[in-house]
Design an enzyme around this catalytic site. Structure first.
Site, PDB file in Angstrom:
ATOM      1  N   GLU A 183      -4.005 -41.728  25.182  1.00 23.74           N
ATOM      2  CA  GLU A 183      -4.181 -43.039  25.503  1.00 23.74           C
ATOM      3  C   GLU A 183      -4.400 -43.579  26.640  1.00 23.74           C
ATOM      4  OE1 GLU A 183      -0.890 -45.187  23.944  1.00 23.74           O
ATOM      5  OE2 GLU A 183       0.675 -44.116  24.848  1.00 23.74           O
ATOM      6  N   MET A 193      -0.973 -41.232  21.179  1.00 26.09           N
ATOM      7  CA  MET A 193      -0.053 -41.637  22.035  1.00 26.09           C
ATOM      8  C   MET A 193       0.312 -40.670  22.943  1.00 26.09           C
ATOM      9  SD  MET A 193       2.202 -43.771  19.317  1.00 26.09           S
ATOM     10  CE  MET A 193       3.293 -44.577  20.426  1.00 26.09           C
ATOM     11  N   ARG A 199      25.716 -37.164  -7.613  1.00 31.93           N
ATOM     12  CA  ARG A 199      25.752 -36.139  -8.104  1.00 31.93           C
ATOM     13  C   ARG A 199      25.959 -34.791  -6.828  1.00 31.93           C
ATOM     14  NH1 ARG A 199      20.596 -35.577 -12.106  1.00 31.93           N
ATOM     15  NH2 ARG A 199      21.704 -36.637 -14.058  1.00 31.93           N
ATOM     16  N   ASP A 203       9.047  -6.472   9.256  1.00 31.42           N
ATOM     17  CA  ASP A 203       9.623  -5.236   9.740  1.00 31.42           C
ATOM     18  C   ASP A 203       9.032  -3.987   9.168  1.00 31.42           C
ATOM     19  OD1 ASP A 203      10.984  -5.563   7.446  1.00 31.42           O
ATOM     20  OD2 ASP A 203      12.840  -4.976   8.678  1.00 31.42           O
ATOM     21  N   ASP A 210      11.231 -15.780   6.363  1.00 27.96           N
ATOM     22  CA  ASP A 210      12.688 -15.467   6.232  1.00 27.96           C
ATOM     23  C   ASP A 210      13.205 -15.419   7.443  1.00 27.96           C
ATOM     24  OD1 ASP A 210      12.761 -15.614   3.510  1.00 27.96           O
ATOM     25  OD2 ASP A 210      12.937 -13.237   3.189  1.00 27.96           O
ATOM     26  N   THR A 232      11.760 -38.783  22.627  1.00 26.32           N
ATOM     27  CA  THR A 232      10.530 -39.681  22.835  1.00 26.32           C
ATOM     28  C   THR A 232       9.239 -38.570  22.331  1.00 26.32           C
ATOM     29  OG1 THR A 232       9.163 -40.609  24.309  1.00 26.32           O
ATOM     30  CG2 THR A 232      10.374 -38.736  25.256  1.00 26.32           C
ATOM     31  N   ARG A 271      13.554 -51.447  24.943  1.00 24.38           N
ATOM     32  CA  ARG A 271      13.090 -50.557  26.549  1.00 24.38           C
ATOM     33  C   ARG A 271      13.581 -51.249  27.601  1.00 24.38           C
ATOM     34  NH1 ARG A 271       8.376 -47.717  26.234  1.00 24.38           N
ATOM     35  NH2 ARG A 271       7.509 -47.854  24.010  1.00 24.38           N
ATOM     36  N   ARG A 284     -17.247 -40.789  14.875  1.00 19.89           N
ATOM     37  CA  ARG A 284     -16.347 -41.679  14.218  1.00 19.89           C
ATOM     38  C   ARG A 284     -15.186 -41.641  15.236  1.00 19.89           C
ATOM     39  NH1 ARG A 284     -20.198 -42.104  11.577  1.00 19.89           N
ATOM     40  NH2 ARG A 284     -20.501 -42.481   9.131  1.00 19.89           N
ATOM     41  N   CYS A 341       0.753  -1.323  -0.110  1.00 23.44           N
ATOM     42  CA  CYS A 341       0.045  -0.051   0.060  1.00 23.44           C
ATOM     43  C   CYS A 341       0.930   1.150  -0.120  1.00 23.44           C
ATOM     44  CB  CYS A 341      -0.737   0.060   1.422  1.00 23.44           C
ATOM     45  SG  CYS A 341      -1.940   1.420   1.182  1.00 23.44           S
TER      46      CYS A 341
END
Length: 782
Positions: free
Chosen positions: A632, A576, A203, A121, A168, A531, A474, A658, A91
């Protein structure tokens, strides 16, 4: 940080009689919509009137339909959208006093005296200039007969709060701006995609990324993919970089590497200020018969802006929007225009013009060739990234060895980012002159001698690989400490890096306790939390949790689209986390959930009933869908099946249900840029700490470490990485439920509920006091 400034004041009445306008300006960035949504909903929660300003400052100048009232429903389904729904535009009119007079008149007529600006900025500087000359603009409007003296009196002061939206990350004073992490995701997706081709055909790829004035995207991308070289404007390469680059590439090939990746920021320069382009780098590499392919610059300039925001950006926008409203409503005529941001896990408020000045100081430092100052002025996060990159990419292993053996192992469930931490630890150890040992299959492998040397080349390319290349179990060491101690002695292990979750923490404690009986385990030990559950005491964040959160939120976004299409549908999603509700809470906030059930916040059948009533009311609005997350292990009786059945029964005739159990997909996949970057820094820092600790523990020709501070957890606490003795963390640990007793993220749960339109109080939410920008070069002081 402080508690709410007015603890006796009803937060739902803080905004009564006030009006807030929100606009987005400049380039769009993913997460802007989350910030707009939070600003609108929290503003309405406080009793304020809230207005959209469409098309940025142009809409502010043009007025009319560009400034319109915002409602709760009007910000629905925008959380997961990229760009900015309310529009942004450059503007020129606002750059003139006449244009700003029109904008002021439009605001006064609507009684708006609080302005929230989301942009870069330039946008925020314009907002501050608008605020500074506000009284003069009103006086001119009164003289011109555009507004009355009474209207001018009612709008005598304009409050400005900014949020930085810029992919950025070029605004000083903030760790990461809105949109940056989403842009990093797009870049890393491309890097991962071309890596397979680069390896297949041996490459070298030169990738040019955005960053005309700031090298953050290039630098973090280089760390996240293990690039061989990065060019950024803040730190040009030394003279003769061309020969150095070619030697480095050839050296990597001689070690068995099949690919090389070079990342260049579009604003990269040489020491004399001349641009360094991807074409120039290609010509440098070509004589060495390294086939270089330049990735299309257009893709990188545009694609980072186009897709949905990732979890961090959605969380940033939501949390910062809440803080922005609080800052506006608490502002006085003496309060300077401020920017709200996140530092570590904390919301901060910083004086806008101090941030702008430091941002300008970076440009000035680069122009004067003071590149070290430019790095420091970018902030602690940028400086740490640069130092880590230099250590891992530009230092060759020493000729003289230290005769120290450092073992690295993974413990517990696998998670994305473990391999990046191992790679970083191994490379840093080799740089320090140590011999590095890989322990396969956790403490089982340590007990059964599954230990072998691991080299610089063997961990190449590990940053982008999910799971655990070392293997992980574990099993805890307590019942096989005899075998563990014997193998520590047999393989002459002098220090141990343990990367894993709660089992890693407990296993480390068991090793410390065994020091009384087994002298062999009197070695320095560091535990790096890794974790998806984010439940390790001593750290606010764990490696792998961000990747899991992105999996959950992306799934929830798809679910919400399905629910929006079918109408009157509620989804119950199980996450989880064991007994830790971090995933459910943060994913709930990022995905716009209506509720998130967790173990730490007890709930009863009456709470479930209230949630059902809330959804029944929601179905009467234009927002005819619902999303419920359940950790859970939140309650052994109120299972996912039970909650699904309850909602299905009570919603009959109004909505159907659902359910979706996400399961182990939350542990898989490639690590996010955040997890790669976090793991890389954690791995490097852990080995540097062990190196110093080994010097302290060297006694009479051998290593002997039995003090509490020789076995630590390396964790992010608030704003910094800290080493905390394992023994000191026991008091803050709920061993039965495998969680810390104190968890920082619990205090932001009210935000999720408020954004879902629950009638609760905000007085449990801690927000920031105004701070000052810390300028390491000394021009500003805290």
């Amino acid at each position: 940080m402080s508690k709410v400034l007015h603890p006796t004041r009803d937060p739902t009445k803080m905004g009564l009689g006030k009006s807030i306008a929100v606009l987005t300006s400049g380039g769009d960035a993913q997460g802007m919509n989350a910030a707009v949504r939070a600003t609108v909903r929290v503003g309405l929660y406080t009793g304020a009137k809230v207005y959209f300003v469409h098309e940025g400052y142009q809409g502010l100048v043009d007025g009319g339909e560009n400034i319109c009232s915002a409602s709760w429903e009007s910000v629905s389904m925008m959380l997961q959208l990229g760009g900015t729904v309310i529009g942004s535009a450059r503007c020129k009119d606002f750059q003139t006093r006449e244009g700003r007079m029109k904008a002021a008149c439009n605001l006064v007529k609507l009684g708006i005296t609080n302005l929230c600006v989301i942009g870069g900025d330039g946008s925020l500087t314009g907002a501050n200039e608008f605020r500074t000359e506000w009284s003069g603009l009103l006086a001119d409007l009164v003289r011109a007969g555009k507004i009355s003296a009474e209207e001018a009196k009612k709008s005598s002061h304009l409050n400005i709060v900014g949020m930085v939206g810029s992919i950025d990350n070029d605004f000083c004073g903030t760790d990461m701006t809105i949109g940056t992490d989403s842009a990093l995701h797009r870049i890393i997706e491309v890097v991962d995609a071309i890596t397979t081709t680069a390896q297949s055909h041996q490459r070298t790829f030169i990738l040019e990324v955005m960053g005309r004035h700031c090298g953050y995207l290039a630098l973090v991308s280089a760390l996240a993919c293990g690039a061989d070289w990065v060019f950024i404007p803040e730190m040009p390469p030394d003279e003769g970089w061309e020969d150095h680059l070619c030697r480095r590439l050839m050296d990597q090939r001689s070690r068995g590497s099949r690919l090389n990746v070079i990342i260049v920021a579009e604003g990269a320069i040489s020491r004399d200020g001349k641009p360094i382009t991807s074409d120039q780098i290609k010509k440098v590499c070509f004589p060495f018969e390294l086939r270089c392919q330049i990735c299309c610059l257009f893709f990188f300039l545009v694609a980072p802006r186009t897709l949905r925001p990732v979890c961090i950006c959605a969380l940033q926008g939501s949390r910062m929007g809440v803080e922005a409203v609080m800052a506006l409503l608490e502002a006085t005529p003496d309060t300077p225009a401020c920017v709200v941001s996140l530092s570590g896990n904390q919301a901060v408020r910083l004086p806008l013009m101090e941030c702008v000045q430091v941002t300008k100081d970076v440009t000035a430092a680069m122009a004067q060739g003071k590149f070290e100052d430019a790095i420091k002025l970018r902030g602690r996060s940028f400086e740490n990234n640069w130092n880590t990159y230099k250590l891992l990419a530009h230092i060759n292993p020493p000729d003289v060895k230290s005769n120290i053996n450092v073992a690295v192992m993974n413990i517990g469930a696998p998670c994305a980012g473990m391999n990046a931490a191992v790679r970083s630890a191994v490379k840093m150890g080799i740089i320090q002159g140590h011999s590095m040992l890989a322990v396969h299959d956790g403490f089982d492998g340590l007990a059964h001698g599954q230990i072998e040397p691991i080299t610089w080349t063997s961990v190449s390319g590990w940053t982008g690989i999910g799971g655990s290349m070392l293997g992980t179990k574990r099993t805890l060491p307590g019942k096989m400490m005899e075998e563990v101690s014997l193998n520590i002695a047999k393989y002459n292990i002098h220090a141990l890096v343990i990367i894993g979750g709660f089992e890693a923490y407990v296993g480390g404690l068991e090793l410390v306790q065994a020091r009384e009986k087994y002298e062999e385990v009197c070695i320095p030990i560091v535990v790096i939390p890794a974790t998806v559950s984010n439940n390790v005491p001593g750290s606010d964040f764990s490696i792998g949790a961000d990747t899991a959160l992105n999996t959950i939120t992306s799934t929830c976004d798809r679910i919400k689209q399905s629910a929006a299409g079918t109408k009157r549908r509620v989804f119950i999603v199980e996450t989880m986390g064991g007994y830790c509700g971090y995933l459910a809470t943060m994913a709930g906030l990022a995905a716009g959930a209506d509720a998130a059930y967790i173990f730490e916040e007890k709930f009863t059948i009456r709470d479930l009933e209230a949630n059902v009533e809330h959804l029944l009311g929601k179905m009467k609005t234009t927002v005819k869908r619902g999303l419920i997350l359940r950790n859970e292990n939140c309650n052994s009786n109120y299972t996912t099946d039970f909650i699904f059945s309850l909602y299905s029964e009570e919603g009959k005739g109004v909505f159907d249900c659902r359910k979706n159990v996400l399961g182990h997909m939350q542990q898989g996949g490639t690590p996010t840029p955040f997890d790669r970057n976090f793991a890389t820094k954690m791995g490097a820092k852990s080995v540097l700490w062990l190196t110093e600790k080994l010097k302290e523990c060297y006694r009479h020709g051998r290593i002997f470490a039995n003090t509490p501070d020789s076995a630590c957890v390396l964790g992010m606490k608030k704003r910094a990485l800290n080493f905390q003795p394992l023994a000191d963390l026991k008091a803050d640990t709920d061993f039965e439920h495998r969680i810390p007793k104190t968890q920082w993220w619990l205090k932001i749960r009210p935000i999720m509920k408020i954004l879902a339109k629950y009638d609760i109080k905000l007085d449990t939410y801690e927000h920031a006091n105004l701070e000052h920008v810390v300028n390491k070069t000394g021009s500003l002081k805290k």
